[in-house]
Motif scaffolding. Structure first.
Motif, PDB file in Angstrom:
ATOM      1  N   ALA A 183      64.661  30.874  30.228  1.00 21.88           N
ATOM      2  CA  ALA A 183      63.401  30.131  30.193  1.00 21.88           C
ATOM      3  C   ALA A 183      62.228  31.073  29.953  1.00 21.88           C
ATOM      4  CB  ALA A 183      63.210  29.372  31.504  1.00 21.88           C
ATOM      5  N   ILE A 184      62.296  32.259  30.571  1.00 25.36           N
ATOM      6  CA  ILE A 184      61.216  33.241  30.389  1.00 25.36           C
ATOM      7  C   ILE A 184      61.171  33.704  28.932  1.00 25.36           C
ATOM      8  CG2 ILE A 184      60.449  35.568  31.025  1.00 25.36           C
ATOM      9  CD1 ILE A 184      61.823  34.983  33.806  1.00 25.36           C
ATOM     10  N   ARG A 185      62.335  34.013  28.366  1.00 28.70           N
ATOM     11  CA  ARG A 185      62.368  34.457  26.972  1.00 28.70           C
ATOM     12  C   ARG A 185      61.855  33.356  26.041  1.00 28.70           C
ATOM     13  NH1 ARG A 185      65.540  38.517  23.365  1.00 28.70           N
ATOM     14  NH2 ARG A 185      65.178  37.537  21.340  1.00 28.70           N
ATOM     15  N   LEU A 186      62.233  32.116  26.322  1.00 20.64           N
ATOM     16  CA  LEU A 186      61.778  30.994  25.494  1.00 20.64           C
ATOM     17  C   LEU A 186      60.250  30.895  25.502  1.00 20.64           C
ATOM     18  CD1 LEU A 186      63.238  28.822  23.805  1.00 20.64           C
ATOM     19  CD2 LEU A 186      62.981  27.272  25.750  1.00 20.64           C
ATOM     20  N   GLU A 187      59.646  31.051  26.688  1.00 20.84           N
ATOM     21  CA  GLU A 187      58.182  31.017  26.771  1.00 20.84           C
ATOM     22  C   GLU A 187      57.564  32.161  25.973  1.00 20.84           C
ATOM     23  OE1 GLU A 187      54.471  31.204  29.979  1.00 20.84           O
ATOM     24  OE2 GLU A 187      56.514  30.916  30.740  1.00 20.84           O
ATOM     25  N   ILE A 188      58.155  33.346  26.071  1.00 20.33           N
ATOM     26  CA  ILE A 188      57.617  34.516  25.359  1.00 20.33           C
ATOM     27  C   ILE A 188      57.760  34.331  23.848  1.00 20.33           C
ATOM     28  CG2 ILE A 188      57.925  37.000  24.988  1.00 20.33           C
ATOM     29  CD1 ILE A 188      58.733  37.140  27.988  1.00 20.33           C
ATOM     30  N   GLU A 189      58.868  33.754  23.401  1.00 17.01           N
ATOM     31  CA  GLU A 189      59.032  33.479  21.963  1.00 17.01           C
ATOM     32  C   GLU A 189      57.952  32.514  21.474  1.00 17.01           C
ATOM     33  OE1 GLU A 189      63.054  32.101  21.863  1.00 17.01           O
ATOM     34  OE2 GLU A 189      63.914  34.124  21.627  1.00 17.01           O
ATOM     35  N   GLY A 190      57.625  31.521  22.315  1.00 13.62           N
ATOM     36  CA  GLY A 190      56.552  30.597  21.970  1.00 13.62           C
ATOM     37  C   GLY A 190      55.209  31.293  21.867  1.00 13.62           C
ATOM     38  N   LEU A 191      54.956  32.234  22.770  1.00 18.36           N
ATOM     39  CA  LEU A 191      53.698  32.991  22.732  1.00 18.36           C
ATOM     40  C   LEU A 191      53.624  33.851  21.472  1.00 18.36           C
ATOM     41  CD1 LEU A 191      53.591  34.041  26.490  1.00 18.36           C
ATOM     42  CD2 LEU A 191      51.946  32.542  25.343  1.00 18.36           C
ATOM     43  N   ALA A 192      54.746  34.472  21.118  1.00 18.05           N
ATOM     44  CA  ALA A 192      54.781  35.290  19.893  1.00 18.05           C
ATOM     45  C   ALA A 192      54.478  34.436  18.673  1.00 18.05           C
ATOM     46  CB  ALA A 192      56.141  35.967  19.758  1.00 18.05           C
ATOM     47  N   ALA A 193      55.025  33.216  18.643  1.00 16.71           N
ATOM     48  CA  ALA A 193      54.787  32.310  17.508  1.00 16.71           C
ATOM     49  C   ALA A 193      53.317  31.916  17.409  1.00 16.71           C
ATOM     50  CB  ALA A 193      55.658  31.059  17.650  1.00 16.71           C
ATOM     51  N   GLN A 194      52.606  31.919  18.555  1.00 18.71           N
ATOM     52  CA  GLN A 194      51.175  31.596  18.557  1.00 18.71           C
ATOM     53  C   GLN A 194      50.304  32.800  18.228  1.00 18.71           C
ATOM     54  OE1 GLN A 194      49.983  29.400  22.226  1.00 18.71           O
ATOM     55  NE2 GLN A 194      52.177  29.126  22.524  1.00 18.71           N
ATOM     56  N   GLY A 195      50.915  33.969  18.072  1.00 22.23           N
ATOM     57  CA  GLY A 195      50.150  35.160  17.684  1.00 22.23           C
ATOM     58  C   GLY A 195      49.820  36.107  18.811  1.00 22.23           C
ATOM     59  N   PHE A 196      50.326  35.852  20.020  1.00 16.76           N
ATOM     60  CA  PHE A 196      50.071  36.787  21.122  1.00 16.76           C
ATOM     61  C   PHE A 196      50.832  38.082  20.880  1.00 16.76           C
ATOM     62  CE2 PHE A 196      48.860  32.785  23.002  1.00 16.76           C
ATOM     63  CZ  PHE A 196      47.766  33.121  23.792  1.00 16.76           C
ATOM     64  N   LYS A 197      50.201  39.206  21.225  1.00 18.61           N
ATOM     65  CA  LYS A 197      50.804  40.522  20.990  1.00 18.61           C
ATOM     66  C   LYS A 197      51.269  41.209  22.270  1.00 18.61           C
ATOM     67  CE  LYS A 197      50.269  40.982  16.466  1.00 18.61           C
ATOM     68  NZ  LYS A 197      49.920  39.595  16.148  1.00 18.61           N
ATOM     69  N   GLU A 237      60.544  39.116  18.619  1.00 12.23           N
ATOM     70  CA  GLU A 237      59.776  39.510  17.436  1.00 12.23           C
ATOM     71  C   GLU A 237      58.314  39.106  17.596  1.00 12.23           C
ATOM     72  OE1 GLU A 237      60.248  41.565  13.925  1.00 12.23           O
ATOM     73  OE2 GLU A 237      61.972  40.772  15.025  1.00 12.23           O
ATOM     74  N   GLY A 238      57.411  40.017  17.287  1.00 19.94           N
ATOM     75  CA  GLY A 238      55.981  39.707  17.327  1.00 19.94           C
ATOM     76  C   GLY A 238      55.287  40.216  18.573  1.00 19.94           C
ATOM     77  N   ILE A 239      56.015  40.337  19.670  1.00 20.84           N
ATOM     78  CA  ILE A 239      55.435  40.919  20.881  1.00 20.84           C
ATOM     79  C   ILE A 239      55.473  42.437  20.746  1.00 20.84           C
ATOM     80  CG2 ILE A 239      55.663  41.185  23.386  1.00 20.84           C
ATOM     81  CD1 ILE A 239      54.705  38.397  22.516  1.00 20.84           C
ATOM     82  N   GLU A 240      54.303  43.062  20.885  1.00 23.83           N
ATOM     83  CA  GLU A 240      54.200  44.508  20.697  1.00 23.83           C
ATOM     84  C   GLU A 240      54.142  45.275  22.015  1.00 23.83           C
ATOM     85  OE1 GLU A 240      54.368  45.853  17.818  1.00 23.83           O
ATOM     86  OE2 GLU A 240      53.894  44.259  16.388  1.00 23.83           O
TER      87      GLU A 240
END
Length: 454
Positions: A183-197, A237-240
């Motif tokens: 569930a945590i990874r799913l939330e983070i993937e959603g944040l990455a898709a919104q452009g969060f770094k 992907e996308g989280i830096e």
């Protein structure tokens, strides 16, 4: 496309206290907007006012009552105003809050943040609602209204099972409840898709993550730990950048330090409260570690990550603390060389063991010690900041400098606030900045275009 919710009016949320409260406020703002509320321009004109409260110190609690007094006057003139108190003061005071401020519509503890919509529906039916019972925090599908467009909080564990003798948090935030790694990874993937770094994993005691989840590895250790979670989310992907807080020295392991050193996205910054530099005081606080143990943690971090920044929390004036014991705290700060220390004078909290102990120190002594401590913290931070002069640091753009619109602001990987001229780098850009000026708690410099990544 589903029907839009009916417009209910404007809302205003004021948040007191820790990062957990800020994350809860973002989630509650998301619920309110899903219900049809729109962000208000200020708390004196909003149709719904919510105070998300903190009870870690008495002055934070008294400030809430001051704010509530003004809103109670508003409500007498405008009975359609909805007045909500959430968070730790709400949990601690419960129905006593209604007796003190009868104008309140809803009193809800932090475990009920994701039930705000349901609770407000009861209020709309004319009920005055108190929600402070033990509650299992289910996965919440509501999208939080994030205050930042580049950095996001992600709750990974709620509550706390520790029993520090000065702390009210376990009583108001409940037992530890870890979220599932999927569930945590799913939330983070959603944040990455919104452009969060950048994401910051949050927990009152984050090193305890997973100990309430089932599963043992073939090697005989717990299957779900913070170390395992960092490995699990690192590939998104996308989280830096990845950060986490707040750590507890009792559970901070070498395995975790090694993972932080090996995983490139985990930032070189650790927030590890030590609270006192004296072993007898730590024992009275029921902290479960010694100064020597704390020192070994910092030594291990600096072996693996020599440039890592270390921040901490410390309390002075704990019941019975002698001048010599206070000097031990000063000695530890000087020895370790912290980048930042959050300081506080001891404040007796209702229902905690230490509040009733003999040996309570006078406010005069506490203030004197706090002033001496703060002066040392500032000197140490200035010395730590000086090492950045002339370096090129990667800074993640978080927005404009509110005091100088011609500048952008962001943080280095080591969590130093940094200002530099706005040359069109956008929100979320990773910008190389040459540091030209250092201060105790911030840096200034000039960007070396182009941005590293965007």
């Amino acid at each position: 496309m589903g029907a839009q919710p009916a417009v209910r009016g404007s809302y205003w949320i004021t948040t007191f206290g820790c990062q957990m409260n800020k994350a809860d406020s973002e989630r509650m703002a998301g619920i309110l907007e899903t219900m049809g509320y729109a962000p208000g321009s200020d708390e004196h004109s909003a149709d719904l006012v919510l105070y998300n409260t903190c009870t870690i110190r008495d002055n934070a609690e008294q400030k809430v009552y001051s704010y509530l007094g003004r809103q109670a006057q508003r409500k007498r003139l405008n009975p359609h105003l909805t007045l909500v108190v959430a968070g730790c003061v709400a949990q601690q005071e419960g129905e006593a809050l209604l007796r003190r401020v009868p104008e309140l519509d809803l009193v809800m503890g932090p475990q009920h943040a994701n039930r705000l919509g349901t609770l407000l529906e009861q209020v709309e039916l004319g009920q005055q609602v108190v929600a402070t019972g033990e509650h299992h925090i289910l996965e919440d599908l509501t999208t939080p209204r994030r205050d930042s467009g580049s950095c996001a909080w992600v709750n990974v564990i709620y509550g706390c099972n520790e029993r520090c003798t000065y702390c009210v948090v376990p009583a108001v935030r409940g037992k530890e409840q870890s979220r599932l790694p999927e569930a945590i990874r799913l939330e983070i993937e959603g944040l990455a898709a919104q452009g969060f770094k950048e994401i910051t994993l949050l927990g009152q005691n984050i090193d305890a993550y997973g100990r309430d989840l089932p599963g043992i590895t073939p090697e005989g250790r717990r299957q779900h730990t913070l170390t395992d979670l960092l490995h699990h989310i690192h590939g998104v992907e996308g989280i830096e950048r990845i950060r986490f807080a707040t750590s507890h020295p009792r559970y901070f392991t070498e395995r975790l330090i090694d993972a932080c050193a090996d995983l490139s996205k985990v930032c070189e910054h650790f927030h590890i409260p030590f609270q006192s530099g004296d072993n007898d005081v730590l024992k009275a606080m029921a902290r479960g570690y010694t100064v020597e143990r704390y020192r070994r943690i910092i030594e291990r971090i600096r072996v693996r990550m020599p440039e890592a920044s270390i921040s901490a929390d410390v309390i002075v004036g704990f019941p019975g603390e002698t001048d010599a014991q206070f000097r031990h705290t000063l000695d530890l700060i000087e020895e370790i060389g912290f980048d930042l220390v959050n300081t506080a004078a001891y404040s007796p909290r209702p229902g905690t063991p230490a509040a009733d102990w003999p040996g309570q120190l006078s406010e005069t002594v506490k203030v004197e010690r706090l002033q001496e401590l703060n002066a040392l913290v500032e000197r140490t931070a200035r010395a730590r900041s000086a090492r950045y002069l002339g370096r090129v640091e990667e800074v993640l753009v978080e927005g404009a400098n509110p005091k100088n619109p011609g500048q952008l602001m962001g943080r280095t990987r080591t969590n130093r606030l940094t200002f530099f001229p706005d040359e069109g780098q956008g929100l979320g850009a990773l910008v190389p900045v040459r540091i030209e000026e250092t201060r105790s708690f911030s840096l200034s410099g000039r960007s070396l275009a182009p941005a590293l990544r965007h």
